[in-house]
Design a protein around this motif. Structure first.
Motif, PDB file in Angstrom:
ATOM      1  N   CYS A  29      -2.461  -6.210  -6.380  1.00  0.00           N
ATOM      2  CA  CYS A  29      -3.849  -6.625  -6.562  1.00  0.00           C
ATOM      3  C   CYS A  29      -4.341  -6.130  -7.917  1.00  0.00           C
ATOM      4  O   CYS A  29      -4.293  -4.931  -8.199  1.00  0.00           O
ATOM      5  CB  CYS A  29      -4.702  -6.059  -5.438  1.00  0.00           C
ATOM      6  SG  CYS A  29      -6.457  -6.371  -5.665  1.00  0.00           S
ATOM      7  N   CYS A  32      -7.697  -3.704  -7.267  1.00  0.00           N
ATOM      8  CA  CYS A  32      -7.648  -2.330  -6.761  1.00  0.00           C
ATOM      9  C   CYS A  32      -6.273  -1.695  -6.943  1.00  0.00           C
ATOM     10  O   CYS A  32      -6.093  -0.510  -6.675  1.00  0.00           O
ATOM     11  CB  CYS A  32      -8.063  -2.279  -5.298  1.00  0.00           C
ATOM     12  SG  CYS A  32      -6.825  -2.938  -4.158  1.00  0.00           S
ATOM     13  N   CYS A  43      -6.228  -9.946  -1.266  1.00  0.00           N
ATOM     14  CA  CYS A  43      -5.829  -8.555  -1.086  1.00  0.00           C
ATOM     15  C   CYS A  43      -6.271  -8.057   0.292  1.00  0.00           C
ATOM     16  O   CYS A  43      -7.408  -8.262   0.697  1.00  0.00           O
ATOM     17  CB  CYS A  43      -6.452  -7.700  -2.171  1.00  0.00           C
ATOM     18  SG  CYS A  43      -6.126  -5.938  -1.981  1.00  0.00           S
ATOM     19  N   SER A  45      -6.599  -4.970   1.037  1.00  0.00           N
ATOM     20  CA  SER A  45      -7.391  -3.750   0.873  1.00  0.00           C
ATOM     21  C   SER A  45      -8.815  -4.054   0.440  1.00  0.00           C
ATOM     22  O   SER A  45      -9.762  -3.507   0.967  1.00  0.00           O
ATOM     23  CB  SER A  45      -6.740  -2.835  -0.160  1.00  0.00           C
ATOM     24  OG  SER A  45      -5.461  -2.446   0.273  1.00  0.00           O
ATOM     25  N   CYS A  46      -8.963  -4.947  -0.564  1.00  0.00           N
ATOM     26  CA  CYS A  46     -10.314  -5.173  -1.104  1.00  0.00           C
ATOM     27  C   CYS A  46     -10.712  -6.634  -1.076  1.00  0.00           C
ATOM     28  O   CYS A  46     -11.802  -6.985  -1.511  1.00  0.00           O
ATOM     29  CB  CYS A  46     -10.395  -4.632  -2.531  1.00  0.00           C
ATOM     30  SG  CYS A  46      -9.508  -5.636  -3.737  1.00  0.00           S
TER      31      CYS A  46
HETATM   32 ZN   LIG Z   1      -7.265  -5.179  -3.874  1.00  0.00          ZN
END
Ligand SMILES: [Zn+2]
Length: 131
Positions: A29, A32, A43, A45-46
């Motif tokens: 990503c 992040c 992504c 995560s984010c």
């Molecule tokens: Zn990310």
């Protein structure tokens, strides 16, 4: 040679472009910095869509594995050894282990990537014991 061809699409093309030139590309990503497998549009995560990749060292450790003896697989000589590999970069991927020592792997065995060129469009990553 007949092989089971992996699915190729917009989200995974960079990966196959990488194996063709001897690079193991891990989706990364750009927002992040999270590394992840398998590739996907956003992504985990984010949720950013700004995606790049990192070239992995091509080394890892067996996390789990299975020796496939039956049923037959088109284009494959059995048994085949499929491992879940913890890459040194901290992500996990599935791969086929080849070579004379393939059936002797254990959890924790060190592996190194190799590339099996099928044709102009397809180079498959394979793994060998790192000795
Ligand atoms: Zn990310």
């Amino acid at each position: 040679m007949s092989v089971v061809r992996p699915m190729m699409n917009r989200d995974s093309q960079f990966f196959w472009d990488g194996t063709a030139v001897g690079e193991l590309r891990i989706p990364k990503c750009n927002a992040c910095g999270a590394l992840r497998f398998p590739p996907g549009p956003a992504c985990q995560s984010c949720e950013a869509y700004d995606r790049g990749y990192q070239v992995a060292a091509g080394t890892g450790t067996v996390y789990s594995y299975v020796v496939h003896r039956h049923p037959p697989v088109p284009g494959k000589e059995l048994p085949i050894v499929i491992a879940i590999i913890d890459l040194d970069e901290g992500v996990r991927m599935v791969g086929e282990v080849v070579g004379p020592a393939a059936e002797e792997i254990e959890i924790g065995t060190r592996l190194r990537i190799d590339y099996h060129r099928i044709d102009d469009d397809l180079t498959l990553p394979v793994w060998r014991t790192d000795s």
